[in-house]
Design an enzyme around this catalytic site. Structure first.
Site, PDB file in Angstrom:
ATOM      1  N   ASP A   1      -0.176  -5.904   0.317  1.00 22.94           N
ATOM      2  CA  ASP A   1      -1.421  -6.202  -0.378  1.00 22.94           C
ATOM      3  C   ASP A   1      -1.204  -7.483  -1.170  1.00 22.94           C
ATOM      4  O   ASP A   1      -0.111  -7.738  -1.670  1.00 22.94           O
ATOM      5  CB  ASP A   1      -1.798  -5.076  -1.337  1.00 22.94           C
TER       6      ASP A   1
ATOM      7  N   CYS B   1       0.864  -1.169   0.000  1.00 25.56           N
ATOM      8  CA  CYS B   1       0.000   0.000   0.000  1.00 25.56           C
ATOM      9  C   CYS B   1       0.912   1.233   0.000  1.00 25.56           C
ATOM     10  O   CYS B   1       1.814   1.340   0.841  1.00 25.56           O
ATOM     11  CB  CYS B   1      -0.896   0.010   1.232  1.00 25.56           C
TER      12      CYS B   1
END
Length: 155
Positions: free
Chosen positions: A60, A53
């Site tokens: 992620d 992120c």
């Protein structure tokens, strides 16, 4: 066309290769399509794709599915794996990761058509799925569903 001709210019296949730390330094390689003139679909699936992120630095995770109809070129799979791995410490939103991968492949391969589905696992309680295609799917090809169900959580 022999295998030696197809693979003669590759720099990463068959030897130890450093993992790039950023997508911009990753080298994607291509090989001549030995079945040029035939219309068919190539699929790559990366069920353990990771990036960061850009705001929090938290990891992620996504399941990527890339389908393309080649013309003269195929992506060399080791270079694709290293390219995808280069996102591991790269901060970008889901949309930027997914679309940039698709665009980079189109720039390299000039395929008849390419699509990428990015099935991202929940961030902040909400999964985000990102889909990009270079244009409408060509008529007359067998194009299977990408086969990744929508996120259901524990339900």
């Amino acid at each position: 066309m022999t295998d030696d001709d197809i693979y003669s210019g590759l720099q990463q296949l068959g030897q130890p290769t450093r993992v790039p730390t950023d997508p911009s330094e990753a080298v994607l390689e291509r090989v001549q399509n030995p079945e040029a003139g035939q219309r068919y679909v190539v699929r790559f699936t990366a069920p353990e794709f990771t990036s960061l992120c850009p705001m929090t630095g938290q990891p992620d995770f996504a399941h990527l599915v890339i389908d393309y109809v080649p013309r003269d070129w195929l992506v060399e799979s080791k270079s694709l794996k290293l390219f995808l791995f280069s996102f591991r410490n790269h901060g970008a939103f889901h949309e930027a990761c997914t679309v940039s991968i698709g665009r980079r492949l189109v720039d390299l391969l000039d395929p008849e058509w390419l699509r990428i589905g990015g099935y991202w696992y929940p961030r902040g309680g909400m999964p985000i799925d990102v889909f990009w295609a270079s244009g409408p799917a060509p008529a007359g090809i067998w194009l299977p569903d990408q086969g990744v169900p929508g996120y259901r959580g524990r339900g």
